[in-house]
Design a protein around this motif. Sequence first.
Motif, PDB file in Angstrom:
ATOM      1  N   TRP A 158      69.675 -64.306 -10.067  1.00  0.00           N
ATOM      2  CA  TRP A 158      68.819 -63.138  -9.846  1.00  0.00           C
ATOM      3  C   TRP A 158      67.339 -63.437 -10.079  1.00  0.00           C
ATOM      4  O   TRP A 158      66.971 -64.261 -10.921  1.00  0.00           O
ATOM      5  N   LEU A 159      66.485 -62.700  -9.358  1.00  0.00           N
ATOM      6  CA  LEU A 159      65.061 -62.580  -9.638  1.00  0.00           C
ATOM      7  C   LEU A 159      64.788 -61.143 -10.068  1.00  0.00           C
ATOM      8  O   LEU A 159      65.611 -60.255  -9.845  1.00  0.00           O
ATOM      9  N   CYS A 160      63.623 -60.893 -10.642  1.00  0.00           N
ATOM     10  CA  CYS A 160      63.328 -59.548 -11.153  1.00  0.00           C
ATOM     11  C   CYS A 160      62.717 -58.625 -10.106  1.00  0.00           C
ATOM     12  O   CYS A 160      62.407 -57.467 -10.392  1.00  0.00           O
ATOM     13  N   THR A 161      62.556 -59.104  -8.881  1.00  0.00           N
ATOM     14  CA  THR A 161      61.862 -58.342  -7.846  1.00  0.00           C
ATOM     15  C   THR A 161      62.833 -57.492  -7.025  1.00  0.00           C
ATOM     16  O   THR A 161      63.758 -58.043  -6.411  1.00  0.00           O
ATOM     17  N   PRO A 162      62.633 -56.175  -6.986  1.00  0.00           N
ATOM     18  CA  PRO A 162      63.502 -55.339  -6.132  1.00  0.00           C
ATOM     19  C   PRO A 162      63.302 -55.693  -4.665  1.00  0.00           C
ATOM     20  O   PRO A 162      62.195 -56.016  -4.227  1.00  0.00           O
ATOM     21  N   TYR A 163      64.390 -55.649  -3.897  1.00  0.00           N
ATOM     22  CA  TYR A 163      64.315 -55.864  -2.464  1.00  0.00           C
ATOM     23  C   TYR A 163      63.928 -54.546  -1.808  1.00  0.00           C
ATOM     24  O   TYR A 163      64.313 -53.469  -2.276  1.00  0.00           O
ATOM     25  N   LYS A 164      63.154 -54.619  -0.729  1.00  0.00           N
ATOM     26  CA  LYS A 164      62.686 -53.402  -0.060  1.00  0.00           C
ATOM     27  C   LYS A 164      63.855 -52.732   0.644  1.00  0.00           C
ATOM     28  O   LYS A 164      64.190 -53.062   1.768  1.00  0.00           O
ATOM     29  N   SER A 165      64.445 -51.783  -0.030  1.00  0.00           N
ATOM     30  CA  SER A 165      65.631 -51.100   0.479  1.00  0.00           C
ATOM     31  C   SER A 165      65.729 -49.757  -0.212  1.00  0.00           C
ATOM     32  O   SER A 165      65.194 -49.548  -1.300  1.00  0.00           O
ATOM     33  N   SER A 166      66.426 -48.824   0.410  1.00  0.00           N
ATOM     34  CA  SER A 166      66.612 -47.512  -0.208  1.00  0.00           C
ATOM     35  C   SER A 166      67.593 -47.584  -1.371  1.00  0.00           C
ATOM     36  O   SER A 166      67.576 -46.763  -2.268  1.00  0.00           O
ATOM     37  N   ALA A 167      68.466 -48.603  -1.366  1.00  0.00           N
ATOM     38  CA  ALA A 167      69.435 -48.783  -2.445  1.00  0.00           C
ATOM     39  C   ALA A 167      68.871 -49.744  -3.490  1.00  0.00           C
ATOM     40  O   ALA A 167      67.830 -50.353  -3.297  1.00  0.00           O
ATOM     41  N   ALA A 168      69.573 -49.861  -4.607  1.00  0.00           N
ATOM     42  CA  ALA A 168      69.122 -50.736  -5.697  1.00  0.00           C
ATOM     43  C   ALA A 168      69.562 -52.168  -5.415  1.00  0.00           C
ATOM     44  O   ALA A 168      70.601 -52.622  -5.884  1.00  0.00           O
ATOM     45  N   TYR A 169      68.758 -52.875  -4.635  1.00  0.00           N
ATOM     46  CA  TYR A 169      68.982 -54.288  -4.350  1.00  0.00           C
ATOM     47  C   TYR A 169      67.884 -55.101  -5.025  1.00  0.00           C
ATOM     48  O   TYR A 169      66.741 -54.646  -5.126  1.00  0.00           O
ATOM     49  N   PHE A 170      68.241 -56.302  -5.479  1.00  0.00           N
ATOM     50  CA  PHE A 170      67.256 -57.203  -6.072  1.00  0.00           C
ATOM     51  C   PHE A 170      67.311 -58.559  -5.384  1.00  0.00           C
ATOM     52  O   PHE A 170      68.344 -58.976  -4.881  1.00  0.00           O
ATOM     53  N   CYS A 171      66.154 -59.233  -5.384  1.00  0.00           N
ATOM     54  CA  CYS A 171      66.062 -60.562  -4.792  1.00  0.00           C
ATOM     55  C   CYS A 171      66.754 -61.578  -5.688  1.00  0.00           C
ATOM     56  O   CYS A 171      66.982 -61.343  -6.878  1.00  0.00           O
ATOM     57  N   GLY A 172      67.070 -62.707  -5.092  1.00  0.00           N
ATOM     58  CA  GLY A 172      67.688 -63.790  -5.833  1.00  0.00           C
ATOM     59  C   GLY A 172      67.451 -65.109  -5.147  1.00  0.00           C
ATOM     60  O   GLY A 172      66.846 -65.184  -4.072  1.00  0.00           O
ATOM     61  N   VAL A 173      67.925 -66.159  -5.785  1.00  0.00           N
ATOM     62  CA  VAL A 173      67.846 -67.510  -5.227  1.00  0.00           C
ATOM     63  C   VAL A 173      69.259 -67.940  -4.882  1.00  0.00           C
ATOM     64  O   VAL A 173      70.133 -67.997  -5.756  1.00  0.00           O
ATOM     65  N   TYR A 174      69.492 -68.216  -3.610  1.00  0.00           N
ATOM     66  CA  TYR A 174      70.817 -68.627  -3.162  1.00  0.00           C
ATOM     67  C   TYR A 174      71.108 -70.047  -3.662  1.00  0.00           C
ATOM     68  O   TYR A 174      70.208 -70.764  -4.104  1.00  0.00           O
ATOM     69  N   SER A 175      72.344 -70.458  -3.568  1.00  0.00           N
ATOM     70  CA  SER A 175      72.768 -71.752  -4.107  1.00  0.00           C
ATOM     71  C   SER A 175      72.088 -72.934  -3.436  1.00  0.00           C
ATOM     72  O   SER A 175      72.055 -74.032  -3.990  1.00  0.00           O
ATOM     73  N   THR A 187      78.353 -58.137 -10.276  1.00  0.00           N
ATOM     74  CA  THR A 187      78.511 -58.890 -11.528  1.00  0.00           C
ATOM     75  C   THR A 187      78.871 -60.357 -11.312  1.00  0.00           C
ATOM     76  O   THR A 187      79.144 -61.068 -12.278  1.00  0.00           O
ATOM     77  N   ASP A 188      78.876 -60.809 -10.065  1.00  0.00           N
ATOM     78  CA  ASP A 188      79.295 -62.178  -9.768  1.00  0.00           C
ATOM     79  C   ASP A 188      78.147 -63.174  -9.714  1.00  0.00           C
ATOM     80  O   ASP A 188      78.362 -64.357  -9.453  1.00  0.00           O
ATOM     81  N   PHE A 189      76.918 -62.709  -9.928  1.00  0.00           N
ATOM     82  CA  PHE A 189      75.772 -63.594  -9.835  1.00  0.00           C
ATOM     83  C   PHE A 189      75.221 -63.932 -11.212  1.00  0.00           C
ATOM     84  O   PHE A 189      75.480 -63.254 -12.192  1.00  0.00           O
ATOM     85  N   TYR A 190      74.429 -64.978 -11.250  1.00  0.00           N
ATOM     86  CA  TYR A 190      74.049 -65.598 -12.524  1.00  0.00           C
ATOM     87  C   TYR A 190      72.639 -65.219 -12.971  1.00  0.00           C
ATOM     88  O   TYR A 190      71.818 -64.739 -12.202  1.00  0.00           O
ATOM     89  N   VAL A 191      72.408 -65.500 -14.259  1.00  0.00           N
ATOM     90  CA  VAL A 191      71.126 -65.207 -14.889  1.00  0.00           C
ATOM     91  C   VAL A 191      70.519 -66.515 -15.403  1.00  0.00           C
ATOM     92  O   VAL A 191      71.186 -67.284 -16.117  1.00  0.00           O
ATOM     93  N   ARG A 192      69.282 -66.748 -14.993  1.00  0.00           N
ATOM     94  CA  ARG A 192      68.528 -67.931 -15.414  1.00  0.00           C
ATOM     95  C   ARG A 192      67.208 -67.425 -16.010  1.00  0.00           C
ATOM     96  O   ARG A 192      66.214 -67.271 -15.312  1.00  0.00           O
ATOM     97  N   PRO A 193      67.176 -67.154 -17.307  1.00  0.00           N
ATOM     98  CA  PRO A 193      66.017 -66.469 -17.887  1.00  0.00           C
ATOM     99  C   PRO A 193      64.714 -67.263 -17.798  1.00  0.00           C
ATOM    100  O   PRO A 193      64.703 -68.499 -17.834  1.00  0.00           O
ATOM    101  N   ARG A 194      63.628 -66.510 -17.708  1.00  0.00           N
ATOM    102  CA  ARG A 194      62.256 -67.011 -17.715  1.00  0.00           C
ATOM    103  C   ARG A 194      61.625 -66.543 -19.008  1.00  0.00           C
ATOM    104  O   ARG A 194      61.798 -65.403 -19.426  1.00  0.00           O
ATOM    105  N   PHE A 195      60.856 -67.409 -19.668  1.00  0.00           N
ATOM    106  CA  PHE A 195      60.168 -66.984 -20.888  1.00  0.00           C
ATOM    107  C   PHE A 195      58.821 -67.681 -20.993  1.00  0.00           C
ATOM    108  O   PHE A 195      58.525 -68.608 -20.225  1.00  0.00           O
ATOM    109  N   VAL A 196      58.007 -67.208 -21.921  1.00  0.00           N
ATOM    110  CA  VAL A 196      56.637 -67.715 -22.066  1.00  0.00           C
ATOM    111  C   VAL A 196      56.436 -68.209 -23.500  1.00  0.00           C
ATOM    112  O   VAL A 196      56.856 -67.546 -24.460  1.00  0.00           O
ATOM    113  N   LEU A 197      55.826 -69.390 -23.626  1.00  0.00           N
ATOM    114  CA  LEU A 197      55.410 -69.919 -24.914  1.00  0.00           C
ATOM    115  C   LEU A 197      53.881 -70.013 -24.942  1.00  0.00           C
ATOM    116  O   LEU A 197      53.259 -70.389 -23.949  1.00  0.00           O
ATOM    117  N   ALA A 198      53.298 -69.678 -26.061  1.00  0.00           N
ATOM    118  CA  ALA A 198      51.836 -69.654 -26.186  1.00  0.00           C
ATOM    119  C   ALA A 198      51.237 -71.041 -26.071  1.00  0.00           C
ATOM    120  O   ALA A 198      51.850 -72.048 -26.463  1.00  0.00           O
TER     121      ALA A 198
END
Length: 199
Positions: A158-175, A187-198
């Motif tokens: 998954w990415l955090c960006t909503p896809y332009k659609s009337s339904a709740a779709y989100f962008c992602g990176v395919y395999s 619930t079948d897709f994965y999470v690859r967290p992004r974080f920030v260090l100072a």
Amino acid sequence: MKTNDDGILETSTLWTLDGFNKNKARVQIGDRIKLPDFTVPETEIKGQTVMSFNILEVSDEAVIVGKKTNGDFILIFEHCLFKSAVDLNNTKDFKKTQLNQYLSGEFLKAMQEAGIAAINCCLLSYDETFGEKRLNYFKKSRNRIAFDFKENFTKWYWLCTPYKSSAAYFCGVYSNGYADYYYAGNTDFYVRPRFVLAA
């Protein structure tokens, strides 16, 4: 990949967290940090439909993928960490989604308690990954591809960006490293967290 004066190809550096903290001026985009192991407790995020997260044991490296204008480092986990929906209640604003509440709450807290002084934790955005001003690290499609921990299979994440659609779709990176989108409740897709260090 860089070439030194002797014509030897240099690959990215793997730092310990302590080494990263002591050598921030030498750190390069594409370098990795071996993070301390940490455990995220079992968590429930409220909503009309409750989202449950199992206990999560994390042992992974993080990749430095960019720098913010103030010099802070943007990182992602090397692997996809777990499967999850973005939200089970049709929420389109990522900040209000159940997944974001988890990542910016219990997940971030567990990182910090393990000594990883992350400022925040969420997901990569579409613009960071695919946009015209995407982070240089992602200009190679290979760098957008993520694996499971056994590194047998590439994974859709998954990415955090909503896809332009009337339904709740989100962008992602395919395999294969290309852009895609899907319904936020999947619930079948994965999470690859992004974080920030100072810096």
